[in-house]
Write a protein that holds these residues in place. Sequence first.
Motif, mmCIF file in Angstrom:
data_model
loop_
_atom_site.group_PDB
_atom_site.id
_atom_site.type_symbol
_atom_site.label_atom_id
_atom_site.label_comp_id
_atom_site.label_asym_id
_atom_site.label_seq_id
_atom_site.Cartn_x
_atom_site.Cartn_y
_atom_site.Cartn_z
ATOM 1 N N VAL A 92 11.494 8.427 1.089
ATOM 2 C CA VAL A 92 10.486 8.185 2.127
ATOM 3 C C VAL A 92 9.513 7.128 1.619
ATOM 4 O O VAL A 92 9.391 6.888 0.421
ATOM 5 N N TYR A 93 8.830 6.488 2.569
ATOM 6 C CA TYR A 93 7.703 5.625 2.229
ATOM 7 C C TYR A 93 6.436 6.463 2.341
ATOM 8 O O TYR A 93 6.171 7.055 3.392
ATOM 9 N N GLY A 153 0.786 -1.219 0.000
ATOM 10 C CA GLY A 153 0.000 0.000 0.000
ATOM 11 C C GLY A 153 0.818 1.269 0.000
ATOM 12 O O GLY A 153 0.263 2.368 0.072
ATOM 13 N N GLN A 154 2.141 1.125 -0.089
ATOM 14 C CA GLN A 154 3.004 2.301 -0.073
ATOM 15 C C GLN A 154 3.944 2.284 -1.281
ATOM 16 O O GLN A 154 4.084 1.271 -1.966
ATOM 17 N N VAL A 155 4.564 3.433 -1.505
ATOM 18 C CA VAL A 155 5.560 3.562 -2.573
ATOM 19 C C VAL A 155 6.805 4.218 -2.005
ATOM 20 O O VAL A 155 6.781 4.790 -0.913
ATOM 21 N N ILE A 156 7.883 4.114 -2.750
ATOM 22 C CA ILE A 156 9.117 4.811 -2.398
ATOM 23 C C ILE A 156 9.144 6.124 -3.176
ATOM 24 O O ILE A 156 9.142 6.125 -4.403
ATOM 25 N N LEU A 157 9.126 7.214 -2.465
ATOM 26 C CA LEU A 157 9.245 8.553 -3.069
ATOM 27 C C LEU A 157 10.659 9.043 -2.779
ATOM 28 O O LEU A 157 11.023 9.243 -1.618
ATOM 29 N N SER A 158 11.465 9.189 -3.827
ATOM 30 C CA SER A 158 12.874 9.516 -3.618
ATOM 31 C C SER A 158 13.287 10.759 -4.396
ATOM 32 O O SER A 158 12.753 11.049 -5.467
ATOM 33 N N ALA A 180 12.689 6.490 4.722
ATOM 34 C CA ALA A 180 13.094 5.163 4.256
ATOM 35 C C ALA A 180 14.604 4.984 4.305
ATOM 36 O O ALA A 180 15.116 4.077 4.964
ATOM 37 N N PHE A 181 15.340 5.831 3.601
ATOM 38 C CA PHE A 181 16.791 5.678 3.562
ATOM 39 C C PHE A 181 17.448 6.929 2.996
ATOM 40 O O PHE A 181 16.793 7.774 2.388
ATOM 41 N N SER A 182 18.755 7.002 3.195
ATOM 42 C CA SER A 182 19.585 8.013 2.549
ATOM 43 C C SER A 182 20.837 7.316 2.051
ATOM 44 O O SER A 182 21.540 6.669 2.830
ATOM 45 N N VAL A 183 21.092 7.417 0.768
ATOM 46 C CA VAL A 183 22.271 6.808 0.164
ATOM 47 C C VAL A 183 22.931 7.852 -0.725
ATOM 48 O O VAL A 183 22.349 8.280 -1.730
#
Length: 302
Positions: free
Chosen positions: A248-249, A60-65, A239-242
């Motif tokens: 974010v989710y 139900g979620q997506v990765i918004l980067s 979500a993460f930082s690379v």
Amino acid sequence: EKTKLLGTYIEALPQQVKADGRIHGNFNQTGTVTGRFSSNNPNLQNQPYFARKLFVAPPGQVILSGDFSQQEPRFLSHFTGEEVLVNAYREGRDLYSTAASELFGLPIEECGDGSKYRKMMKTGILAVMYGTGPKTLADQLGITEKEAKDFIAQFYEKYPKVKAWIDGNEQFAKRYGYVQMFHGRKRRLPEAKSRDRFTQFRAMRQATNAIIQGSAAIQTKLTMIELQKLCRHKGWTMAFSVHDEVAVYAPETLTRDDVADFEAVMLNTLRLDVPNKTDIEISRRWGEGFPVDEWFKNKEAV
């Protein structure tokens, strides 16, 4: 390559999944001398593109980067005030093509993406920022060391403000034993005051690089702080930082207005003398993202 993919990622990463279905690496904010994140257990700053497909958004979620575009060259333009570089960004032109056209005296059409002149300029600008010597630059460009020296000399002659700024960084480091990044963070370089020429030379090569990489790290961290505030407001999750990318989710029902709010934080948290730019993608699986317009035009298919 396949053995590494299997052993380091496909077999190893699932063993580190916690009860919530995610991997939680250890992040060290001061693990590198420039202030960039380092991480271990596992090293999440070292996920190659072929391994990123292992990471998917929760149901139900997506990765918004958002991925900062040319983050470090923008700081070079900001700090030096070199008109060609600054104006290229302000007018939305490609920095490397514009600078190559100016340096080599060629039409911009001959210095476009894929041209050897743009490649030379991109490699040359990175060499200037990272303190790369002529020998390494020659290897990178496939030219002789003399040609590399001539290229660097020609670059500095064409862009004197870049040369003056770099020289100023080195003189400052020699005098005070440190350099200062954006917002005043210091990188200690006591070797810059050494009487041993080789020791001092190594410190000099780090002076400019520390300012640019460290300032980029500060921008990323300040942006993450503001994104966390946005997440609390919207009910999203960091979500993460690379490297230059932060994600974010968000619910798969997110709107264009939501994306615009995310982009505004990426672009406006830390303002420079040149405009920031971020490449935004939406995905269900990391590494398989879609540009914003493509996502909203055909969301069900993607």
